[in-house]
Motif scaffolding. Structure first.
Motif, PDB file in Angstrom:
ATOM      1  N   ALA A  13       0.825  -1.212   0.000  1.00  0.00           N
ATOM      2  CA  ALA A  13       0.000   0.000   0.000  1.00  0.00           C
ATOM      3  C   ALA A  13       0.853   1.253   0.000  1.00  0.00           C
ATOM      4  O   ALA A  13       0.322   2.355   0.020  1.00  0.00           O
ATOM      5  CB  ALA A  13      -0.897  -0.005   1.249  1.00  0.00           C
ATOM      6  N   SER A  81      -4.705  -8.770   2.798  1.00  0.00           N
ATOM      7  CA  SER A  81      -4.170  -7.923   3.871  1.00  0.00           C
ATOM      8  C   SER A  81      -5.318  -7.288   4.633  1.00  0.00           C
ATOM      9  O   SER A  81      -6.177  -6.638   4.041  1.00  0.00           O
ATOM     10  CB  SER A  81      -3.308  -6.807   3.266  1.00  0.00           C
ATOM     11  N   GLY A  84      -4.052  -3.191   5.308  1.00  0.00           N
ATOM     12  CA  GLY A  84      -4.374  -2.102   4.397  1.00  0.00           C
ATOM     13  C   GLY A  84      -3.290  -1.038   4.370  1.00  0.00           C
ATOM     14  O   GLY A  84      -2.098  -1.354   4.412  1.00  0.00           O
ATOM     15  N   SER A 105      -4.046 -11.455   6.854  1.00  0.00           N
ATOM     16  CA  SER A 105      -3.015 -11.050   7.806  1.00  0.00           C
ATOM     17  C   SER A 105      -3.668 -10.503   9.066  1.00  0.00           C
ATOM     18  O   SER A 105      -4.824 -10.070   9.042  1.00  0.00           O
ATOM     19  CB  SER A 105      -2.089 -10.002   7.168  1.00  0.00           C
ATOM     20  N   GLU A 142       1.208 -11.068  11.735  1.00  0.00           N
ATOM     21  CA  GLU A 142       2.315 -10.202  11.288  1.00  0.00           C
ATOM     22  C   GLU A 142       3.003  -9.606  12.506  1.00  0.00           C
ATOM     23  O   GLU A 142       2.352  -9.021  13.376  1.00  0.00           O
ATOM     24  CB  GLU A 142       1.783  -9.061  10.404  1.00  0.00           C
ATOM     25  N   GLU A 230       5.992  -5.230  -2.364  1.00  0.00           N
ATOM     26  CA  GLU A 230       5.467  -4.543  -1.178  1.00  0.00           C
ATOM     27  C   GLU A 230       6.627  -4.142  -0.262  1.00  0.00           C
ATOM     28  O   GLU A 230       6.574  -3.107   0.396  1.00  0.00           O
ATOM     29  CB  GLU A 230       4.486  -5.455  -0.417  1.00  0.00           C
TER      30      GLU A 230
END
Ligand code: KMH
Ligand code: ZN
Length: 276
Positions: A13, A81, A84, A105, A142, A230
């Motif tokens: 993101a 995800s 975000g 996640s 995470e 990412e």
């Protein structure tokens, strides 16, 4: 020691298409990337999506279309995800689960994130974890800092194991504000992981230039790998990443050198306790 579970995180993101033209931001680009990364040896895809202007979005229709397209075109485990972007509100992050991914996640705490704050209040973490239990979605926990592994231990102690009973964590290392992307930090995490339920597995990713030290440390400590744009947009000094495939190919090469070749998506489902 098993083979290596390779996750590709192709978009994230944080980077813009203008700054990183090779970033997959449309559904077509994402699906093409997914197919190529699967062919190289990836088993999981960690997905952030973008809107028509290439900005991060948690739009429910787009999330559902993305899950459907990836399922139709690949056998990859689709992990949405729930993190975000740092600006995304909690209700939209929880609603990501409505899109029905196999995995999502689940970040174990608040962390400074460059100049921003990635907010993950305890009550929000509990909400994400318990909703995933209810819906049969397998979490990837995470971890941005060592203490978040203790938070995970507390979470599992108070609210029980995830669906399938297997615990899998991903160490996201080298975020400015989180733990460093070093072998020493990875070994400290690997030691703390021994206090988690028997059989807990971990993968690791190093942001930016920590990608290679983290990859080598993870392989030697029995961990798995996450790579992708990412986390890494420079392949080597002065060389922008050309594609996610380049990063997956490098990870596969290291895994093979370590004599822990990539596992298939089917093997990954067995490892993670995800129903076939
Ligand atoms: N984009 C970061 C703020 C996740 O996907 O769960 C959060 C993140 C973690 O990428
Ligand atoms: Zn992410």
């Amino acid at each position: 020691m098993t083979g290596t579970l390779i996750t590709v995180a192709p978009t994230g993101a944080e980077s813009s298409k203008a700054a990183v033209p090779a970033l997959p931001v449309t559904l077509d680009e994402l699906v093409a990337t997914a197919k190529e990364c699967e062919a190289l040896g990836a088993a999981i895809i960690h997905v952030h999506i973008r809107d028509d202007d290439g900005r991060p979005t948690l739009d429910q229709g787009r999330l559902r279309a993305t899950v459907a397209a990836l399922r139709q075109s690949t056998d990859l485990i689709v992990q949405l995800s729930s993190g975000g972007a740092v600006t995304d509100p909690e209700d939209q992050r929880l609603a990501v689960l409505d899109a029905g991914p196999e995995m999502a996640s689940c970040t174990m705490g608040t962390v400074n994130f460059g100049d921003d704050v990635f907010l993950n209040r305890w009550a929000f973490v509990v909400d994400l974890h318990t909703r995933m239990q209810e819906r049969g979605i397998v979490p990837e926990y995470e971890i941005f800092d060592l203490g978040q592994l203790t938070t995970l231990q507390r979470l599992l102690g108070k609210h029980g194991l995830p669906v399938g009973g297997h615990v899998h964590v991903d160490l996201v290392m080298g975020v400015p504000g989180g733990m460093p992307g070093t072998a020493e930090a990875l070994v400290a995490c690997a030691s703390a992981i021994r206090d988690l339920p028997e059989g807990t597995t971990f993968s690791a990713t190093g942001i930016g230039r920590s990608t290679i030290p983290v990859m080598l440390a993870s392989l030697s400590a029995g961990g798995h790998l996450r790579v992708g744009m990412e986390d890494t947009v420079t392949y080597a000094k002065g060389r922008p990443v050309e594609s996610n495939m380049q990063l997956v190919a490098r990870a596969v090469g290291f895994a093979q050198l370590a004599q822990r070749p990539p596992v298939t998506p089917a093997e990954a489902r067995r490892l993670l306790g995800i129903p076939a």
